[in-house]
Design a protein around this motif. Structure first.
Motif, PDB file in Angstrom:
ATOM      1  N   ARG B  14       0.820  -1.222   0.000  1.00  0.00           N
ATOM      2  CA  ARG B  14       0.000   0.000   0.000  1.00  0.00           C
ATOM      3  C   ARG B  14       0.845   1.259   0.000  1.00  0.00           C
ATOM      4  NH1 ARG B  14      -3.481  -2.180   4.173  1.00  0.00           N
ATOM      5  NH2 ARG B  14      -5.081  -3.447   3.172  1.00  0.00           N
ATOM      6  N   ASN B  15       2.071   1.128   0.470  1.00  0.00           N
ATOM      7  CA  ASN B  15       2.985   2.253   0.542  1.00  0.00           C
ATOM      8  C   ASN B  15       3.624   2.450  -0.840  1.00  0.00           C
ATOM      9  OD1 ASN B  15       5.410   3.632   0.833  1.00  0.00           O
ATOM     10  ND2 ASN B  15       5.735   2.908   2.908  1.00  0.00           N
ATOM     11  N   PRO B  16       3.487   3.641  -1.471  1.00  0.00           N
ATOM     12  CA  PRO B  16       3.934   3.821  -2.848  1.00  0.00           C
ATOM     13  C   PRO B  16       5.405   3.460  -3.066  1.00  0.00           C
ATOM     14  CG  PRO B  16       2.875   5.811  -2.011  1.00  0.00           C
ATOM     15  CD  PRO B  16       2.893   4.839  -0.896  1.00  0.00           C
ATOM     16  N   SER B  17       6.272   3.912  -2.155  1.00  0.00           N
ATOM     17  CA  SER B  17       7.687   3.606  -2.391  1.00  0.00           C
ATOM     18  C   SER B  17       7.947   2.116  -2.154  1.00  0.00           C
ATOM     19  CB  SER B  17       8.581   4.467  -1.511  1.00  0.00           C
ATOM     20  OG  SER B  17       8.286   4.259  -0.172  1.00  0.00           O
ATOM     21  N   GLY B  18       7.178   1.537  -1.220  1.00  0.00           N
ATOM     22  CA  GLY B  18       7.302   0.104  -0.999  1.00  0.00           C
ATOM     23  C   GLY B  18       6.858  -0.665  -2.224  1.00  0.00           C
ATOM     24  N   ARG B  19       5.791  -0.177  -2.895  1.00  0.00           N
ATOM     25  CA  ARG B  19       5.309  -0.845  -4.085  1.00  0.00           C
ATOM     26  C   ARG B  19       6.369  -0.788  -5.187  1.00  0.00           C
ATOM     27  NH1 ARG B  19      -0.561   0.696  -6.178  1.00  0.00           N
ATOM     28  NH2 ARG B  19      -0.852   0.292  -3.981  1.00  0.00           N
ATOM     29  N   TRP B  20       6.981   0.364  -5.368  1.00  0.00           N
ATOM     30  CA  TRP B  20       8.051   0.482  -6.360  1.00  0.00           C
ATOM     31  C   TRP B  20       9.190  -0.477  -6.033  1.00  0.00           C
ATOM     32  CZ3 TRP B  20       8.061   2.029 -11.037  1.00  0.00           C
ATOM     33  CH2 TRP B  20       7.163   3.019 -11.465  1.00  0.00           C
ATOM     34  N   GLY B  21       9.587  -0.482  -4.781  1.00  0.00           N
ATOM     35  CA  GLY B  21      10.681  -1.357  -4.372  1.00  0.00           C
ATOM     36  C   GLY B  21      10.360  -2.818  -4.664  1.00  0.00           C
ATOM     37  N   LEU B  22       9.137  -3.232  -4.301  1.00  0.00           N
ATOM     38  CA  LEU B  22       8.737  -4.620  -4.518  1.00  0.00           C
ATOM     39  C   LEU B  22       8.700  -4.945  -6.007  1.00  0.00           C
ATOM     40  CD1 LEU B  22       5.946  -5.038  -1.810  1.00  0.00           C
ATOM     41  CD2 LEU B  22       8.039  -6.355  -1.963  1.00  0.00           C
ATOM     42  N   LEU B  23       8.179  -3.982  -6.805  1.00  0.00           N
ATOM     43  CA  LEU B  23       8.101  -4.203  -8.252  1.00  0.00           C
ATOM     44  C   LEU B  23       9.495  -4.362  -8.850  1.00  0.00           C
ATOM     45  CD1 LEU B  23       5.253  -1.741  -9.373  1.00  0.00           C
ATOM     46  CD2 LEU B  23       5.284  -4.246  -9.550  1.00  0.00           C
ATOM     47  N   ILE B  24      10.403  -3.459  -8.454  1.00  0.00           N
ATOM     48  CA  ILE B  24      11.759  -3.512  -9.008  1.00  0.00           C
ATOM     49  C   ILE B  24      12.442  -4.804  -8.587  1.00  0.00           C
ATOM     50  CG2 ILE B  24      14.026  -2.423  -8.985  1.00  0.00           C
ATOM     51  CD1 ILE B  24      12.579   0.259  -8.491  1.00  0.00           C
ATOM     52  N   LEU B 271       8.560  -2.073   4.717  1.00  0.00           N
ATOM     53  CA  LEU B 271       8.280  -3.191   5.619  1.00  0.00           C
ATOM     54  C   LEU B 271       8.293  -2.735   7.062  1.00  0.00           C
ATOM     55  CD1 LEU B 271      10.243  -6.301   4.308  1.00  0.00           C
ATOM     56  CD2 LEU B 271       7.784  -5.981   4.427  1.00  0.00           C
ATOM     57  N   ARG B 272       9.287  -1.896   7.358  1.00  0.00           N
ATOM     58  CA  ARG B 272       9.404  -1.424   8.730  1.00  0.00           C
ATOM     59  C   ARG B 272       8.169  -0.623   9.121  1.00  0.00           C
ATOM     60  NH1 ARG B 272      12.643   2.680  10.283  1.00  0.00           N
ATOM     61  NH2 ARG B 272      13.381   2.772   8.153  1.00  0.00           N
ATOM     62  N   ALA B 273       7.737   0.225   8.201  1.00  0.00           N
ATOM     63  CA  ALA B 273       6.537   1.019   8.466  1.00  0.00           C
ATOM     64  C   ALA B 273       5.320   0.118   8.567  1.00  0.00           C
ATOM     65  CB  ALA B 273       6.352   2.051   7.367  1.00  0.00           C
ATOM     66  N   ALA B 274       5.244  -0.868   7.659  1.00  0.00           N
ATOM     67  CA  ALA B 274       4.076  -1.746   7.634  1.00  0.00           C
ATOM     68  C   ALA B 274       4.013  -2.578   8.899  1.00  0.00           C
ATOM     69  CB  ALA B 274       4.151  -2.671   6.426  1.00  0.00           C
ATOM     70  N   PHE B 275       5.178  -2.838   9.467  1.00  0.00           N
ATOM     71  CA  PHE B 275       5.254  -3.692  10.622  1.00  0.00           C
ATOM     72  C   PHE B 275       4.861  -2.964  11.890  1.00  0.00           C
ATOM     73  CE2 PHE B 275       7.254  -6.671  13.484  1.00  0.00           C
ATOM     74  CZ  PHE B 275       6.775  -7.818  12.908  1.00  0.00           C
ATOM     75  N   ASP B 276       4.888  -1.648  11.824  1.00  0.00           N
ATOM     76  CA  ASP B 276       4.600  -0.835  13.003  1.00  0.00           C
ATOM     77  C   ASP B 276       3.125  -0.428  12.984  1.00  0.00           C
ATOM     78  OD1 ASP B 276       4.442   0.974  15.009  1.00  0.00           O
ATOM     79  OD2 ASP B 276       6.283   2.037  14.472  1.00  0.00           O
TER      80      ASP B 276
END
Lengths: 325, 280
Positions: B14-24, B271-276
């Motif tokens: 859901r986090n935009p930068s996380g999505r980019w990271g996962l996609l890359i 991930l860190r943000a999602a985990f919190d």
């Protein structure tokens, strides 16, 4: 009648960090305290920071290991209990902490926090757990629909209620309340204190109420134990201790309580200096260095006064018969 | 419980930068897994003697001085570099977390013993330890290389985790769990591990970049991945002399390293943000 909890001669020393040269200084946190708590009553443990009251609460629950003394709960020797006996005892002796922020795991929903004791002791089948959590939340005045939320969404007072619900989930008979309201706003304090009193009446709970605020103690306690320097210096029924203090330290504590009526004349006793260093116990009365008692003499410096009965209270002062102020 | 892994991943998505990271990162892994099937043979030298050619349609990343296709070598190198980084970091984090937990939670002499070992290990540069091992064991197989890199990388993590555990141990909820009768295992797995995982994730991000570069350095010294097997680091170092005349030989494997480290950073942050739960 034997009390539900009997503490005798409890001693707890902390070994300090050893220096490269020289010996480690031992901190004398508890220097032999004795008291009993009867079923359904509240004993307040009051004293300033460093007087050992929190250590006393933790040692009684065996969250800290005592060095000497005995703790007997409902006929069971707490300090000698083996692993399984201790685990069973934990269901009956609980604690509520001072800090409403640190006492809840930020990664657990409050429902899971409240049910932690139920899960640890496998008290309920999975299907009955949500109902029990909802019931506990209602009992402490929380909306059960909040069970799946996280602690950061709650205020200090609400968190304290969550902490109380967690302690009650295992149906204890005895609860250590370690300054449960001192981190809260005054208006919220009253609500939480009222809740605790209601719970005590409904569940016939015994409280060891640790506090430094005498006005809070006045509302909660049936009996009061005043601690100074790891010892109980005065122990007796609430009104007796508050109205007719026998120990000069108690007198000073009472004089520090804010008086709501500005017209009332009162004298505030300001104690000079600090308590003696906890690593170097003085030979005489530990309060002697700050004592303002008119009858103070050489004996106070050389001979340690033991707790002795005087009327309905017990006092540790050589000159308790003479009024201090 | 917060967080089954799946919920955490969903939150990271859901986090935009996380999505980019996962996609890359996903694209890189796909590139590593599937790339070598479709691309030219990375070892083939079809035009030996013609020298390096700049990127063309036939060779999108160009060719190296021995006419090997750089795209194909980058894809094969991705397998090597990513598996070394992924597995070695997984190994070192697992060992470091376990040791940090034990040392911090138990305390006493086991703590002192473990931390003195860590002190000693940290006092010797990692590259030096690795070189010693690799000199003794020439032509080390890939699996052994991963083991060696993984087992020399946990010292810092164990320190971080231990410090976090010491802090957490004093928290009210850990005391409350004890008062409720929780066994050590309960406390460790319910409270300490989940709350220390943020630190571990940060540590992982740093470690992945480190390990890719470490592997590059080792390969350069001739003791890591053995040519002709390509790894990104080896490619960069092989091409260092051609940089001025054929920059693409360095740029593409270098970019691959950069993009990987960047993607790992983005994912780890998310991930860190999602985990919190506070930021959910």
């Amino acid at each position: 009648m034997t009390p539900l909890l009997q503490v005798t001669g409890l001693v707890k020393h902390f070994a300090g960090t050893r220096k490269l040269f020289g010996r480690a200084a031992t901190v004398h946190a508890l220097n032999g305290i004795s008291f009993g708590v009867e079923a359904g009553e509240t004993l307040a443990l009051v004293g300033e920071s460093g007087s050992g009251k929190t250590t006393a609460g933790r040692t009684v629950l065996r969250l800290l290991d005592a060095d000497q003394g005995a703790v007997v709960f409902d006929g069971i020797d707490v300090l000698a209990a083996d692993r399984s006996t201790l685990k069973a005892l934990r269901r009956r002796m609980q604690i509520v902490f001072q800090d409403p922020y640190g006492s809840l795991d930020p990664r657990m929903t409050i429902g899971d926090s409240i049910a932690e004791g139920i899960d640890i002791h496998r008290l309920l089948p999975r299907s009955e757990r949500p109902g029990r959590v909802a019931q506990l939340m209602t009992e402490v005045g929380l909306d059960p629909s909040f069970a799946s939320r996280y602690p950061h969404e709650f205020s200090g007072g609400q968190r304290q209620r969550i902490g109380i619900a967690r302690a009650l989930a295992v149906n204890p008979a005895f609860v250590v309340l370690d300054e449960p309201v001192s981190a809260l706003d005054v208006s919220v304090q009253a609500q939480v204190l009222n809740l605790l009193q209601d719970l005590q009446r409904d569940r016939n709970l015994s409280f060891l109420f640790i506090a430094h605020d005498l006005s809070v103690v006045r509302q909660m306690a049936r009996r009061i134990a005043v601690m100074y320097y790891g010892r109980i210096v005065e122990l007796g029924p609430r009104d007796e201790v508050l109205e007719h203090p026998r120990h000069p330290y108690t007198t000073a504590l009472i004089s520090a309580v804010p008086e709501p009526d500005p017209a009332t004349q009162r004298t505030r006793i300001v104690l000079p200096g600090d308590p003696p260093s906890p690593t170097v116990p003085p030979p005489g009365c530990p309060f002697a260095s700050r004592c303002f008692h008119p009858a103070k003499d050489a004996r106070c410096e050389s001979e340690r006064p033991e707790l002795r009965a005087l009327g309905s209270t017990e006092v540790a002062c050589h000159h308790a018969e003479t009024p201090a102020a | 419980m917060t967080g089954s892994l799946l919920t955490t991943l969903r939150n990271a998505w859901r986090n935009p930068s996380g999505r980019w990271g996962l996609l890359i990162l996903g694209a890189l892994i796909l590139f590593a897994v599937a790339g070598p099937w479709f691309l030219a043979d990375p070892a083939a030298m079809p035009a030996l003697g013609e020298g390096a050619t700049a990127p063309t349609l036939a060779h999108p990343f160009g060719t190296d001085p021995t006419s090997r296709d750089i795209l194909a070598r980058t894809a094969t190198g991705a397998r090597i570099s990513l598996s070394i980084a992924g597995l070695a970091v997984l190994l070192s984090l697992t060992v470091g977390t376990a040791i940090g937990l034990v040392a911090g939670f138990i305390g006493g002499w086991p703590d002192s013993l473990l931390m003195r070992i860590v002190d000693g290990a940290l006092a010797i540069p990692r590259l030096f330890i690795l070189l010693l091992l690799l000199v003794v064991w020439e032509r080390m197989p890939l699996g052994a290389l991963i083991l060696v890199i993984g087992l020399t990388g946990w010292f810092g993590t164990s320190r971080l985790v231990r410090a976090e555990v010491l802090r957490l141990k004093a928290e009210g909820y850990v005391q409350a769990a004890r008062a409720l009768g929780a066994a050590r295992r309960w406390t460790i797995f319910r409270h300490l591990l989940p709350n220390a995982l943020g630190v571990v994730l940060v540590s992982a991000t740093l470690a992945i970049g480190d390990v890719i570069l470490l592997e590059a350095g080792l390969s350069y010294l001739g003791v890591g991945v053995q040519p002709p097997t390509p790894s990104w680091g080896l490619m960069v170092f092989d091409a260092r002399n051609d940089f001025s005349i054929a920059p693409w030989t360095v740029v593409f494997p270098g970019l691959a390293i950069l993009v990987t480290v960047l993607a790992v950073n983005l994912v780890s942050d998310a991930l860190r943000a999602a985990f919190d739960p506070r930021s959910a």
